[in-house]
Design a protein around this motif. Sequence first.
Motif, mmCIF file in Angstrom:
data_model
loop_
_atom_site.group_PDB
_atom_site.id
_atom_site.type_symbol
_atom_site.label_atom_id
_atom_site.label_comp_id
_atom_site.label_asym_id
_atom_site.label_seq_id
_atom_site.Cartn_x
_atom_site.Cartn_y
_atom_site.Cartn_z
ATOM 1 N N LYS A 102 6.789 -1.547 -11.143
ATOM 2 C CA LYS A 102 7.427 -1.341 -9.832
ATOM 3 C C LYS A 102 8.413 -2.464 -9.553
ATOM 4 C CE LYS A 102 5.285 -2.261 -6.001
ATOM 5 N NZ LYS A 102 4.312 -2.253 -4.892
ATOM 6 N N ALA A 103 9.572 -2.106 -9.029
ATOM 7 C CA ALA A 103 10.580 -3.106 -8.705
ATOM 8 C C ALA A 103 10.028 -4.076 -7.664
ATOM 9 C CB ALA A 103 11.850 -2.435 -8.188
ATOM 10 N N LYS A 104 10.396 -5.353 -7.799
ATOM 11 C CA LYS A 104 9.853 -6.377 -6.907
ATOM 12 C C LYS A 104 10.243 -6.130 -5.459
ATOM 13 C CE LYS A 104 9.465 -11.397 -6.396
ATOM 14 N NZ LYS A 104 9.881 -12.715 -6.938
ATOM 15 N N ASN A 105 11.499 -5.806 -5.231
ATOM 16 C CA ASN A 105 11.990 -5.551 -3.872
ATOM 17 C C ASN A 105 12.461 -4.102 -3.763
ATOM 18 O OD1 ASN A 105 11.647 -8.279 -2.886
ATOM 19 N ND2 ASN A 105 13.406 -8.843 -4.139
ATOM 20 N N MET A 106 11.545 -3.186 -4.012
ATOM 21 C CA MET A 106 11.893 -1.770 -4.033
ATOM 22 C C MET A 106 12.342 -1.297 -2.655
ATOM 23 S SD MET A 106 9.692 1.377 -5.655
ATOM 24 C CE MET A 106 8.366 1.295 -4.434
ATOM 25 N N GLN A 107 13.430 -0.536 -2.631
ATOM 26 C CA GLN A 107 13.956 0.035 -1.407
ATOM 27 C C GLN A 107 13.713 1.539 -1.393
ATOM 28 O OE1 GLN A 107 15.316 -2.066 0.950
ATOM 29 N NE2 GLN A 107 14.771 -3.712 -0.471
ATOM 30 N N VAL A 108 13.819 2.134 -0.218
ATOM 31 C CA VAL A 108 13.577 3.575 -0.095
ATOM 32 C C VAL A 108 14.511 4.364 -1.013
ATOM 33 C CG1 VAL A 108 13.718 5.545 1.472
ATOM 34 C CG2 VAL A 108 12.686 3.412 2.258
ATOM 35 N N LYS A 109 15.771 3.977 -1.062
ATOM 36 C CA LYS A 109 16.734 4.700 -1.903
ATOM 37 C C LYS A 109 16.358 4.608 -3.377
ATOM 38 C CE LYS A 109 19.891 0.741 -2.170
ATOM 39 N NZ LYS A 109 21.278 0.248 -1.916
ATOM 40 N N ASP A 110 15.707 3.493 -3.759
ATOM 41 C CA ASP A 110 15.301 3.333 -5.159
ATOM 42 C C ASP A 110 14.241 4.359 -5.543
ATOM 43 O OD1 ASP A 110 17.007 1.163 -5.410
ATOM 44 O OD2 ASP A 110 15.463 -0.274 -4.791
ATOM 45 N N VAL A 111 13.366 4.706 -4.606
ATOM 46 C CA VAL A 111 12.318 5.682 -4.888
ATOM 47 C C VAL A 111 12.930 7.033 -5.238
ATOM 48 C CG1 VAL A 111 10.300 6.889 -3.979
ATOM 49 C CG2 VAL A 111 10.700 4.498 -3.370
ATOM 50 N N TYR A 112 13.913 7.440 -4.474
ATOM 51 C CA TYR A 112 14.573 8.725 -4.744
ATOM 52 C C TYR A 112 15.279 8.700 -6.102
ATOM 53 C CZ TYR A 112 13.653 10.319 0.014
ATOM 54 O OH TYR A 112 13.041 10.716 1.182
ATOM 55 N N LYS A 113 15.874 7.566 -6.449
ATOM 56 C CA LYS A 113 16.538 7.452 -7.750
ATOM 57 C C LYS A 113 15.521 7.584 -8.885
ATOM 58 C CE LYS A 113 20.384 4.506 -6.230
ATOM 59 N NZ LYS A 113 21.028 3.175 -6.366
ATOM 60 N N VAL A 114 14.363 6.945 -8.725
ATOM 61 C CA VAL A 114 13.318 7.028 -9.750
ATOM 62 C C VAL A 114 12.805 8.460 -9.882
ATOM 63 C CG1 VAL A 114 10.988 6.288 -10.381
ATOM 64 C CG2 VAL A 114 12.624 4.621 -9.502
ATOM 65 N N ILE A 115 12.617 9.119 -8.743
ATOM 66 C CA ILE A 115 12.145 10.518 -8.769
ATOM 67 C C ILE A 115 13.124 11.391 -9.534
ATOM 68 C CG2 ILE A 115 11.653 12.554 -7.371
ATOM 69 C CD1 ILE A 115 10.700 10.660 -5.155
ATOM 70 N N ASP A 142 0.838 -1.210 0.000
ATOM 71 C CA ASP A 142 0.000 0.000 0.000
ATOM 72 C C ASP A 142 0.874 1.261 0.000
ATOM 73 O OD1 ASP A 142 -2.365 -1.386 -0.064
ATOM 74 O OD2 ASP A 142 -2.680 -1.334 2.103
ATOM 75 N N ILE A 143 1.928 1.215 0.790
ATOM 76 C CA ILE A 143 2.817 2.382 0.862
ATOM 77 C C ILE A 143 3.621 2.536 -0.420
ATOM 78 C CG2 ILE A 143 4.792 3.400 2.063
ATOM 79 C CD1 ILE A 143 3.796 2.077 4.624
ATOM 80 N N THR A 144 4.239 1.450 -0.886
ATOM 81 C CA THR A 144 5.073 1.544 -2.089
ATOM 82 C C THR A 144 4.229 1.865 -3.321
ATOM 83 O OG1 THR A 144 4.951 -0.875 -2.360
ATOM 84 C CG2 THR A 144 6.861 0.023 -1.182
ATOM 85 N N ASP A 145 2.993 1.357 -3.380
ATOM 86 C CA ASP A 145 2.112 1.691 -4.512
ATOM 87 C C ASP A 145 1.784 3.175 -4.524
ATOM 88 O OD1 ASP A 145 2.076 -0.921 -5.354
ATOM 89 O OD2 ASP A 145 0.114 -1.392 -4.497
ATOM 90 N N SER A 146 1.580 3.743 -3.341
ATOM 91 C CA SER A 146 1.258 5.167 -3.261
ATOM 92 C C SER A 146 2.437 6.040 -3.669
ATOM 93 C CB SER A 146 0.829 5.535 -1.835
ATOM 94 O OG SER A 146 1.934 5.492 -0.934
ATOM 95 N N LEU A 147 3.627 5.467 -3.641
ATOM 96 C CA LEU A 147 4.836 6.216 -3.998
ATOM 97 C C LEU A 147 5.336 5.865 -5.388
ATOM 98 C CD1 LEU A 147 6.741 5.842 -0.600
ATOM 99 C CD2 LEU A 147 5.420 7.814 -1.388
ATOM 100 N N HIS A 148 4.561 5.034 -6.121
ATOM 101 C CA HIS A 148 4.969 4.613 -7.469
ATOM 102 C C HIS A 148 4.013 5.212 -8.483
ATOM 103 C CE1 HIS A 148 6.934 2.093 -10.447
ATOM 104 N NE2 HIS A 148 5.747 1.765 -10.905
ATOM 105 N N TRP A 149 4.494 6.091 -9.308
ATOM 106 C CA TRP A 149 3.674 6.798 -10.297
ATOM 107 C C TRP A 149 4.175 6.548 -11.714
ATOM 108 C CZ3 TRP A 149 7.288 8.335 -7.024
ATOM 109 C CH2 TRP A 149 8.457 8.831 -7.561
ATOM 110 N N SER A 150 5.356 5.955 -11.844
ATOM 111 C CA SER A 150 5.980 5.787 -13.145
ATOM 112 C C SER A 150 5.238 4.748 -13.976
ATOM 113 C CB SER A 150 7.446 5.354 -12.966
ATOM 114 O OG SER A 150 8.039 5.076 -14.214
ATOM 115 N N ASP A 151 5.339 4.865 -15.304
ATOM 116 C CA ASP A 151 4.750 3.874 -16.201
ATOM 117 C C ASP A 151 5.538 2.566 -16.168
ATOM 118 O OD1 ASP A 151 2.796 5.645 -16.985
ATOM 119 O OD2 ASP A 151 3.948 6.407 -18.690
ATOM 120 N N ARG A 152 6.762 2.642 -15.723
ATOM 121 C CA ARG A 152 7.568 1.427 -15.631
ATOM 122 C C ARG A 152 7.076 0.552 -14.482
ATOM 123 N NH1 ARG A 152 11.214 5.577 -16.296
ATOM 124 N NH2 ARG A 152 11.685 5.620 -14.062
#
Length: 353
Positions: A304-317, A292-302
Amino acid sequence: MSLDLKISLLPETSQTLSPQHKKLNKLIDQIEQQKQDLALWQNAQTDIQSYIHLKLVPIYADLHGLWFKQMQALWQHLQQEDFSKADTAQIDTKLTKLAQTLKKSKNLNTAQMDLVTEVAQFYAQAKAHSQNKKKKKAKDTQQSFDEASQENTAELEDWQNHDWDAEQWNDVQDNEQYQQQREEHQRKRLQQKREQAERLAEQSLKTVYLKITAMIHPDREPDEAKKIKKTELFQVVSQAYDQQDLFYLLKLQLQLETNKGLSPKVLTDEHLKFYKMALEAQSQKLASQIDDITDSLHWSDRPKAKNMQVKDVYKVIDADVVALKEQVKWEKERLKYMGKVSGVEVLLENNVL
């Protein structure tokens, strides 16, 4: 609350673990990690949302403003000028995409949203009319085929092929509608799994709580010193029950049963089945909370990474900021051409509308 309750860590039983118990301990490790991951995401969520608002929201506002101006220009040209059938089909496709995208925008004012709604409704009605026309044509085609001779077959095929360009832009909407339906179906299935896990966890929570209180209830302890300890533990258990911490209670039950002399060899298959079922429900619930949390932070058309980490979110942004800034530049150039019919024709000729 934290207790080291894994049976494998108890010296007297470390050499006698069954494969079922090893799986149980592995599941306990998994839940421990999930609890840590959930706490990490909960702590990072506010900071990430603030970062998104700072970095991405202004760019999306600019982008939606440009898309609206493009839609407005193309819509006016379509009402005032005569385009070829092929060019009209391309413009219809573009307007359909723009209207569908901008319908979800929160960056437009009321007057702008009114135009977006008008365009979206126009193409929705056109699509419905086209589909009804297709059904009628299909019916007429079948009747004509049954009655026609071989000499009329080529003419019939020409007539069918003639309708393809007019329906080209409808295919885009059909595909988008299929994707939306598929995503909605997946969301419903996930929601059903979550609800099932929550029901199972709730039932397991009460069962484990009653078993523990039966073993440690202070009123059943004649020894005053032990009674005080059980009273303190009873309060902790009640607090865990109020917080719906099934994982803590289940681990405590395992520890209490072991302390009473119920070794892993004596635990029945029914015990193991229940523990595994309850822990899996807890694990699924934790996974859902993280999703629920990671979905709310994922807006990209790509994806979502299977094991997404907090640092990965900043990289995507940061990566999206760079890409979106480039897109804004291109959309501004495209808008310059759309101001005049001659510019639109240039875009159409180069297939970059």
